[in-house]
Design an enzyme around this catalytic site. Structure first.
Site, PDB file in Angstrom:
ATOM      1  N   CYS A 181      -4.158   0.038   3.785  1.00 20.95           N
ATOM      2  CA  CYS A 181      -4.103  -1.225   4.527  1.00 20.95           C
ATOM      3  C   CYS A 181      -4.371  -0.968   6.004  1.00 20.95           C
ATOM      4  CB  CYS A 181      -2.764  -1.899   4.322  1.00 20.95           C
ATOM      5  SG  CYS A 181      -1.379  -0.809   4.622  1.00 20.95           S
ATOM      6  N   GLU A 202       3.410  -8.252   3.259  1.00 20.14           N
ATOM      7  CA  GLU A 202       2.676  -7.110   3.838  1.00 20.14           C
ATOM      8  C   GLU A 202       1.264  -7.179   3.277  1.00 20.14           C
ATOM      9  OE1 GLU A 202       3.716  -4.900   5.989  1.00 20.14           O
ATOM     10  OE2 GLU A 202       5.890  -5.138   5.950  1.00 20.14           O
TER      11      GLU A 202
END
Ligand code: NAD
Length: 514
Positions: free
Chosen positions: A302, A268
């Site tokens: 993110c 991720e």
């Protein structure tokens, strides 16, 4: 530093020797002499505590213990494993405020967002408890008479979790709550910027284990350390899965090391998220979404909005309204009420923001708002900034790079297909959004010729995903999926079983071997 919320959670007991260290199932393990480092709070730059990195010997012992714990835990029926997760979720509810305070202390996130992060942990517990009764495989029609074919999902092994500073509890919770109901042991290496968050989460797990006698005590542990321990974890064959969240550079390294030993990695990584605002958009709605996605968590998600691709006919009015909205942002101490934008995590983050702004200028961009350090009404040593808006060409090299700070690059388009090309032209592929009231544009964006990201939204910003969906992205974002939907399958091994209950031995594909 004595803070009441750390006392209430029980974190202080890990600090009896004056340094927080590698821990095993709740007991501080201070054997050996790893390197020590200091933690600092982004809120005011003050030191929080001293920590000691785990040595390779400590890490080996911890991995052996986790492997043994896994062997016991995999025998516990999945719905029973769900009971432990239910207790963890209830304790997270009970200590929500204190847990959020630790998040704010170490990540600098404003309190409402820190509370939201703990809520994410609670939500994923509920999800995982439900899942503990639904880890089912298929029954498949066999081509052979007197045969039955099925698949089972079985526990995988100890799972290594490496996490980033900006979601210091939620990312662990996504991995751990699913991993636990799937029958795995978890060993967590948190970011070296947020070790207290990991110890606080471990305190909750330890409290849950006191109430639940069917789990081995080493089922969850924390290993404090830097990238070196992360590399050691990645190389260790005893971890069939390494789930790593962080920068693309980190993911490349982990992916390579785990790939070398043919292990599984769930990556991720960084994003470079865009929103397309069409001439058919509800601009008022878009404006609110842009502000939250671009400046929330001070641009350190993110999924933060980094590129705004606006139809040329509405660009001027949208940018004017955006500047107006930015001028009313309340920037300051994230612990105070009504603050919307807290600090950057540290001086290095501030430097990288300044470097990016300089690069943007040299690549033809113009800073039309913010970018400077805020020094009034904020704690002295924190790095507080006015979020920046930069008008720039879509193909300027800096626009294709993730700078983990609140910089919003604004660019224009005239044709919707051109906008989608711009949206997709960066190396990263995490989150994307389109604002439009035009059904054809919306459907195009979600179609095979549309956004190439793991997350594609219509009339919603790029950040703030719900736990029910699978979370993650493509290309340089790493391809991993966590949290909801069928992401649990990454934490299990699939076994295909064929059972012959007939009296003959027919071969598949009709092969005769006599
Ligand atoms: P980082 O890459 O500096 O560190 C993340 C973690 O990886 C830390 O625990 C660190 O110690 C460890 N690490 C670093 N190098 C390693 C290596 N070679 N081998 C093993 N472990 C290593 O990231 P950060 O600054 O903490 O976080 C910000 C980054 O994380 C941004 O790029 C952001 O987009 C990304 N992020 C992604 C997601 C997602 O779900 N896609 C979520 C949160 C953050």
């Amino acid at each position: 530093m004595t803070l009441q919320f750390l006392e209430t959670l029980g974190v202080n007991k890990f600090n009896e020797s004056g340094t927080y260290s590698c821990i095993v199932s709740g007991e501080a393990n201070t054997k050996g002499l790893g390197n020590s480092f200091n933690g600092y709070s982004p809120v005011d730059g003050k030191q929080t505590a001293t920590f000691t990195c785990a040595t390779v010997e400590q890490f080996n012992e911890l991995t052996t213990n986790a492997t043994e714990a896994f062997k016991e835990w995999r025998e516990v029926p999945a719905p029973k494993r769900g009971e432990l997760v239910r207790i963890i979720g209830n304790l997270a509810r009970e200590y929500k405020e204190e847990l959020a305070q630790v998040i704010t202390l170490e990540s600098g996130k404003i309190m409402p967002e820190a509370l939201g992060e703990v809520q994410e942990w609670i939500d994923v517990c509920d999800f995982a408890v439900g899942l503990s009764r639904q880890l089912h495989g298929l029954t498949i029609a066999s081509e052979r008479p007197g045969h039955r074919m099925m698949e089972q999902w079985l526990p995988l092994g100890p799972v290594a979790v490496i996490s980033a500073f900006n979601f210091p509890m939620a990312v662990w919770a996504w991995n751990t709550m699913l991993g636990l109901v799937c029958g795995n042991a978890i060993v967590w290496k948190p970011s070296e910027k947020t070790p207290l968050c990991a110890l606080a989460a471990q305190c909750i797990v330890n409290k849950a284990l006191e109430k639940f006698s069917d789990a081995p005590k080493n089922i969850c542990s924390v290993v404090i350390g830097d990238a070196e321990i992360g590399k050691t974890m990645s190389a260790d064959k005893r971890y069939p899965l390494v789930s790593a969240t962080g920068s693309t550079a980190m993911g490349r390294s982990v992916g390579k090391v785990v790939g070398e030993r043919l292990g599984r990695s769930l990556l991720e990584l960084g994003g470079n998220n865009a929103m397309i605002v069409s001439q058919y958009a509800d601009l008022e709605l878009a404006l609110r979404a842009i502000v939250f996605a671009a400046v929330g968590t001070a641009g350190q998600r993110c999924t933060s909005l980094r590129r705004l691709i606006v139809h040329s006919s509405v660009k001027d009015s949208l940018v004017e309204r955006l500047k107006q909205a930015y001028s009313t942002l309340r920037i300051g101490d994230p612990r105070a009420e009504n603050i919307l934008v807290g600090p950057l995590v540290d001086s290095a983050s501030f430097e990288s923001m300044q470097k990016a702004l300089k690069a943007a200028k040299s690549q033809g961009g113009s800073i039309i708002y913010g970018g400077d350090r805020v020094s009034e009404n904020v704690p002295e040593k924190g790095f507080y900034v006015n979020p920046a808006i930069v008008e720039i060409a879509h193909d300027a090299p800096i626009v294709h790079h993730e700078t983990f700070a609140p910089i919003l690059y604004v660019m224009t388009f005239d044709d919707i297909k051109e906008a989608i090309d711009i949206q997709n032209e960066v190396p990263q592929g995490l989150s994307s959004a389109m604002f439009t009231e035009n059904m054809r544009e919306a459907e195009l964006f979600l179609s095979p010729s549309g956004s190439d990201c793991g997350i594609a939204n219509i009339n919603i910003g790029t950040s703030g995903a719900e736990i029910g969906g699978a979370f993650g992205g493509e290309k340089d974002t790493g391809g991993g999926r966590e949290s909801g939907s069928d992401a649990w399958k990454s934490y299990m091994r699939r076994s295909t079983n064929t059972i012959n209950y007939g009296g003959d031995l027919p071969l598949a594909q009709g092969i005769v071997f006599e």
